[in-house]
Design a protein around this motif. Structure first.
Motif, PDB file in Angstrom:
ATOM      1  N   ASN A 123      42.178  -1.129 -16.773  1.00  0.00           N
ATOM      2  CA  ASN A 123      40.992  -1.619 -15.976  1.00  0.00           C
ATOM      3  C   ASN A 123      41.536  -2.151 -14.579  1.00  0.00           C
ATOM      4  O   ASN A 123      42.407  -3.389 -14.677  1.00  0.00           O
ATOM      5  N   ARG A 124      40.673  -1.246 -14.024  1.00  0.00           N
ATOM      6  CA  ARG A 124      40.988  -2.587 -12.362  1.00  0.00           C
ATOM      7  C   ARG A 124      40.901  -3.770 -12.641  1.00  0.00           C
ATOM      8  O   ARG A 124      42.509  -4.608 -12.551  1.00  0.00           O
ATOM      9  N   THR A 166      29.995  -2.657 -19.224  1.00  0.00           N
ATOM     10  CA  THR A 166      29.864  -2.598 -18.439  1.00  0.00           C
ATOM     11  C   THR A 166      28.707  -1.386 -17.987  1.00  0.00           C
ATOM     12  O   THR A 166      27.407  -2.094 -17.103  1.00  0.00           O
ATOM     13  N   GLY A 177      31.182   2.490  -6.132  1.00  0.00           N
ATOM     14  CA  GLY A 177      32.325   2.626  -6.115  1.00  0.00           C
ATOM     15  C   GLY A 177      32.126   3.460  -7.733  1.00  0.00           C
ATOM     16  O   GLY A 177      32.440   3.913  -8.587  1.00  0.00           O
ATOM     17  N   GLY A 234      34.275   4.830  -9.460  1.00  0.00           N
ATOM     18  CA  GLY A 234      35.302   5.011 -10.339  1.00  0.00           C
ATOM     19  C   GLY A 234      35.205   4.320 -12.067  1.00  0.00           C
ATOM     20  O   GLY A 234      34.641   5.056 -12.083  1.00  0.00           O
ATOM     21  N   VAL A 263      33.603   2.413 -14.158  1.00  0.00           N
ATOM     22  CA  VAL A 263      32.707   2.191 -14.753  1.00  0.00           C
ATOM     23  C   VAL A 263      31.639   2.778 -14.088  1.00  0.00           C
ATOM     24  O   VAL A 263      30.783   3.870 -14.626  1.00  0.00           O
ATOM     25  N   ARG A 266      35.866   7.441   0.101  1.00  0.00           N
ATOM     26  CA  ARG A 266      36.312   8.724   0.800  1.00  0.00           C
ATOM     27  C   ARG A 266      35.503  10.004   0.455  1.00  0.00           C
ATOM     28  O   ARG A 266      34.645  10.165  -0.395  1.00  0.00           O
ATOM     29  N   SER A 291      29.690  -3.792  -7.215  1.00  0.00           N
ATOM     30  CA  SER A 291      31.406  -3.888  -7.503  1.00  0.00           C
ATOM     31  C   SER A 291      32.300  -3.851  -6.436  1.00  0.00           C
ATOM     32  O   SER A 291      32.682  -4.122  -6.403  1.00  0.00           O
ATOM     33  N   ALA A 292      31.887  -3.614  -5.493  1.00  0.00           N
ATOM     34  CA  ALA A 292      32.782  -4.068  -3.839  1.00  0.00           C
ATOM     35  C   ALA A 292      32.936  -5.008  -3.461  1.00  0.00           C
ATOM     36  O   ALA A 292      33.707  -5.315  -2.649  1.00  0.00           O
ATOM     37  N   GLY A 324      31.402  -7.374  -9.661  1.00  0.00           N
ATOM     38  CA  GLY A 324      32.364  -6.610  -9.137  1.00  0.00           C
ATOM     39  C   GLY A 324      32.818  -7.624  -8.132  1.00  0.00           C
ATOM     40  O   GLY A 324      31.845  -7.692  -6.934  1.00  0.00           O
ATOM     41  N   ASN A 325      34.237  -7.378  -7.519  1.00  0.00           N
ATOM     42  CA  ASN A 325      34.617  -7.727  -6.273  1.00  0.00           C
ATOM     43  C   ASN A 325      36.082  -7.457  -6.036  1.00  0.00           C
ATOM     44  O   ASN A 325      36.972  -7.743  -5.447  1.00  0.00           O
ATOM     45  N   SER A 326      35.732  -6.062  -5.801  1.00  0.00           N
ATOM     46  CA  SER A 326      37.102  -4.875  -5.852  1.00  0.00           C
ATOM     47  C   SER A 326      37.657  -5.009  -4.236  1.00  0.00           C
ATOM     48  O   SER A 326      38.348  -5.748  -4.210  1.00  0.00           O
ATOM     49  N   SER A 354      28.908 -10.144 -17.369  1.00  0.00           N
ATOM     50  CA  SER A 354      30.014 -10.261 -17.321  1.00  0.00           C
ATOM     51  C   SER A 354      29.974  -9.967 -19.028  1.00  0.00           C
ATOM     52  O   SER A 354      29.142 -10.438 -19.912  1.00  0.00           O
ATOM     53  N   TYR A 355      30.639  -8.901 -18.729  1.00  0.00           N
ATOM     54  CA  TYR A 355      30.925  -7.606 -20.416  1.00  0.00           C
ATOM     55  C   TYR A 355      30.930  -8.382 -21.457  1.00  0.00           C
ATOM     56  O   TYR A 355      30.261  -8.329 -23.265  1.00  0.00           O
TER      57      TYR A 355
HETATM   58  N1  LIG Z   1      31.913  -8.103 -14.588  1.00  0.00           N
HETATM   59  C1  LIG Z   1      32.365  -7.563 -15.973  1.00  0.00           C
HETATM   60  O1  LIG Z   1      32.879  -7.591 -16.817  1.00  0.00           O
HETATM   61  C2  LIG Z   1      32.800  -6.187 -15.093  1.00  0.00           C
HETATM   62  C3  LIG Z   1      33.395  -4.960 -16.309  1.00  0.00           C
HETATM   63  C4  LIG Z   1      34.046  -4.000 -15.998  1.00  0.00           C
HETATM   64  C5  LIG Z   1      34.759  -4.033 -14.263  1.00  0.00           C
HETATM   65  N2  LIG Z   1      34.678  -5.122 -14.114  1.00  0.00           N
HETATM   66  C6  LIG Z   1      35.098  -4.555 -12.308  1.00  0.00           C
HETATM   67  O2  LIG Z   1      34.012  -3.791 -11.513  1.00  0.00           O
HETATM   68  C7  LIG Z   1      34.994  -3.290 -10.272  1.00  0.00           C
HETATM   69  C8  LIG Z   1      34.911  -1.983 -10.518  1.00  0.00           C
HETATM   70  O3  LIG Z   1      35.299  -1.521 -12.024  1.00  0.00           O
HETATM   71  P1  LIG Z   1      35.921   0.267 -12.286  1.00  0.00           P
HETATM   72  O4  LIG Z   1      37.080  -0.109 -13.629  1.00  0.00           O
HETATM   73  O5  LIG Z   1      35.227   0.860 -12.340  1.00  0.00           O
HETATM   74  O6  LIG Z   1      37.473   0.516 -11.047  1.00  0.00           O
HETATM   75  P2  LIG Z   1      37.949   1.622 -10.519  1.00  0.00           P
HETATM   76  O7  LIG Z   1      37.684   2.773 -11.705  1.00  0.00           O
HETATM   77  O8  LIG Z   1      39.085   0.768 -10.020  1.00  0.00           O
HETATM   78  O9  LIG Z   1      36.803   1.644  -9.644  1.00  0.00           O
HETATM   79  C9  LIG Z   1      37.018   0.844  -8.684  1.00  0.00           C
HETATM   80  C10 LIG Z   1      35.850   2.046  -7.468  1.00  0.00           C
HETATM   81  O10 LIG Z   1      35.523   1.003  -6.357  1.00  0.00           O
HETATM   82  C11 LIG Z   1      35.335   1.418  -4.911  1.00  0.00           C
HETATM   83  N3  LIG Z   1      36.047   0.334  -4.269  1.00  0.00           N
HETATM   84  C12 LIG Z   1      34.510   0.380  -2.747  1.00  0.00           C
HETATM   85  N4  LIG Z   1      35.780  -0.613  -2.596  1.00  0.00           N
HETATM   86  C13 LIG Z   1      36.669  -1.297  -2.859  1.00  0.00           C
HETATM   87  C14 LIG Z   1      37.533  -1.863  -2.506  1.00  0.00           C
HETATM   88  N5  LIG Z   1      37.630  -2.589  -1.271  1.00  0.00           N
HETATM   89  N6  LIG Z   1      38.495  -1.751  -3.470  1.00  0.00           N
HETATM   90  C15 LIG Z   1      39.014  -1.004  -4.015  1.00  0.00           C
HETATM   91  N7  LIG Z   1      38.268   0.014  -4.822  1.00  0.00           N
HETATM   92  C16 LIG Z   1      36.627  -0.061  -3.946  1.00  0.00           C
HETATM   93  C17 LIG Z   1      36.157   2.129  -5.486  1.00  0.00           C
HETATM   94  O11 LIG Z   1      36.050   3.709  -4.588  1.00  0.00           O
HETATM   95  P3  LIG Z   1      36.300   4.903  -4.355  1.00  0.00           P
HETATM   96  O12 LIG Z   1      36.957   5.815  -4.773  1.00  0.00           O
HETATM   97  O13 LIG Z   1      35.431   5.582  -3.574  1.00  0.00           O
HETATM   98  O14 LIG Z   1      37.629   4.370  -2.889  1.00  0.00           O
HETATM   99  C18 LIG Z   1      36.567   2.937  -6.612  1.00  0.00           C
HETATM  100  O15 LIG Z   1      35.840   4.126  -7.018  1.00  0.00           O
HETATM  101  C19 LIG Z   1      36.063  -3.697 -10.584  1.00  0.00           C
HETATM  102  O16 LIG Z   1      35.868  -4.925  -9.545  1.00  0.00           O
HETATM  103  C20 LIG Z   1      36.319  -5.024 -11.752  1.00  0.00           C
HETATM  104  O17 LIG Z   1      37.152  -5.450 -12.195  1.00  0.00           O
HETATM  105  C21 LIG Z   1      33.793  -6.264 -14.091  1.00  0.00           C
END
Ligand SMILES: NC(=O)c1ccc[n+]([C@@H]2O[C@H](COP(=O)([O-])OP(=O)(O)OC[C@H]3O[C@@H](n4cnc5c(N)ncnc54)[C@H](OP(=O)(O)O)[C@@H]3O)[C@@H](O)[C@H]2O)c1
Length: 309
Positions: free
Chosen positions: A39-40, A120, A140, A143, A145, A166, A198-199, A221-223, A247-248
């Motif tokens: 996970n990111r 999530t 996102g 990605g 999630v 993109r 989540s971005a 999130g705050n990717s 928060s999961y």
């Molecule tokens: N709060 C919680 O409990 C919880 C649980 C799980 C995840 N999260 C958070 O949620 C977010 C998504 O998780 P994930 O596992 O799905 O991540 P991931 O697989 O890396 O997917 C993130 C997606 O966000 C997009 N994105 C848009 N702006 C971005 C930027 N400036 N930098 C990076 N990515 C960007 C990307 O889009 P493109 O592919 O189109 O480039 C990517 O597809 C993360 O921030 C993670 O830490 C939080």
């Protein structure tokens, strides 16, 4: 046994190393890990933790020894599980209520995508209540999630707008159930009952302009790592809208992990949820794949097999 160990002062942030076998507590099973997903959020966990800590939350494998409490799946069961950490290892101790048995036909790789990302997706969508006929926007969307959330929202009857970063990220999202796919949240039109955000940064600011009156933005999130400036006046077009943080690990009662994981695997088994595995590799390639994930180079989930020598 072999495990990835945190090495914050070493040449790489983690390394594969021999460590002692886990010692399961009374209510923990011993599970042989066959696959895990990355996970990111885990990429940023190395720096926060001590030398010797073993990362890894999402695992799928086979129960070697049932919990001494007699609860949870029996030895020999194929399972998916969420652990606090220590999952990037050959074996891990798993609380009996944090597992679900895999139906025949659900493979370890698919199942390993579910714990953090699937829970999530499922639980953020629940903040929208009944989704039939409602407009849901997912940032996102390509990605880990996002690809799961698009499918669960569509299966719940929502009209889903998928936001991608993109053009090549659009591939397959309509087939997963998205009504429309837009390049960047600024291209989204109209208002939405539920927004999964989540971005962060500008994306969250724009989400406030897109939410319906009494609608909900789930901030999970705050990717982008960018901050957002907001004021009460931003909600003029959406009176009584709500920003819900998420928060999961703590979003629902602890005993709900097993049933929610079982629900997610049942959706894979009945064909309505197809985890999008962008990369599946040996765990020897974890660091290299992690760099690609960090750089937005992997659509969907990255999955690793714990290949043994
Ligand atoms: N709060 C919680 O409990 C919880 C649980 C799980 C995840 N999260 C958070 O949620 C977010 C998504 O998780 P994930 O596992 O799905 O991540 P991931 O697989 O890396 O997917 C993130 C997606 O966000 C997009 N994105 C848009 N702006 C971005 C930027 N400036 N930098 C990076 N990515 C960007 C990307 O889009 P493109 O592919 O189109 O480039 C990517 O597809 C993360 O921030 C993670 O830490 C939080």
């Amino acid at each position: 046994m072999l495990a990835f160990v945190n090495t914050p002062h070493g040449p790489t942030p983690i390394e594969l190393r021999d460590i002692p076998e886990p010692s399961p507590a009374h209510d923990e099973a011993l599970v042989d890990v066959h696959a895990f997903s990355l996970n990111r959020g885990e990429l940023s966990s190395f720096a926060r933790n001590k030398d010797g800590w073993v990362p890894g939350q999402d695992i799928a494998g086979v129960v070697l020894r049932q919990a001494a409490s007699g609860k949870g799946p029996a030895a020999g069961a194929r399972v998916v599980a969420l652990v606090d950490d220590s999952g990037w290892a050959e074996r891990v101790a798993v609380p009996s209520h944090r597992m679900a048995v895999l139906p025949d036909g659900v493979c370890f790789a698919e199942a390993s995508t579910l714990p953090v990302a699937g829970l999530t997706a499922l639980r953020t969508l629940r903040h929208g209540g009944a989704l039939v006929g409602r407009r849901v926007l997912i940032t996102g969307a390509a990605g880990g999630v996002g690809t799961l959330a698009v499918q669960i929202a569509a299966r719940s009857g929502a009209q889903v707008t998928a936001v991608i970063g993109r053009p090549d990220r659009a591939a397959g999202l309509k087939e997963l159930g998205a009504t429309e796919v837009v390049g960047g949240i600024s291209a989204a039109q109209g208002r939405f009952a539920l927004i999964l955000e989540s971005a962060g940064g500008e994306s969250l600011a724009r989400a406030i302009q897109l939410v319906e009156p009494k609608g909900t933005i789930v901030v999970y999130g705050n990717s982008s790592t960018e901050p957002t400036t907001l004021s009460f006046a931003d909600f003029r077009g959406a009176p009584n809208a709500r920003i819900q943080t998420f928060s999961y690990f703590t979003s629902e009662a602890e005993e709900r992990f097993g049933p929610d994981l079982a629900l997610l695997v049942s959706l894979i088994a009945d064909g309505s949820l197809k985890p999008q595995i962008g990369v599946e590799r040996s765990w020897q390639d974890l660091l290299q794949v992690g760099d690609r994930l960090r750089g937005r180079g992997i659509p969907g989930k990255a999955v690793f097999r714990t290949d043994r020598p």
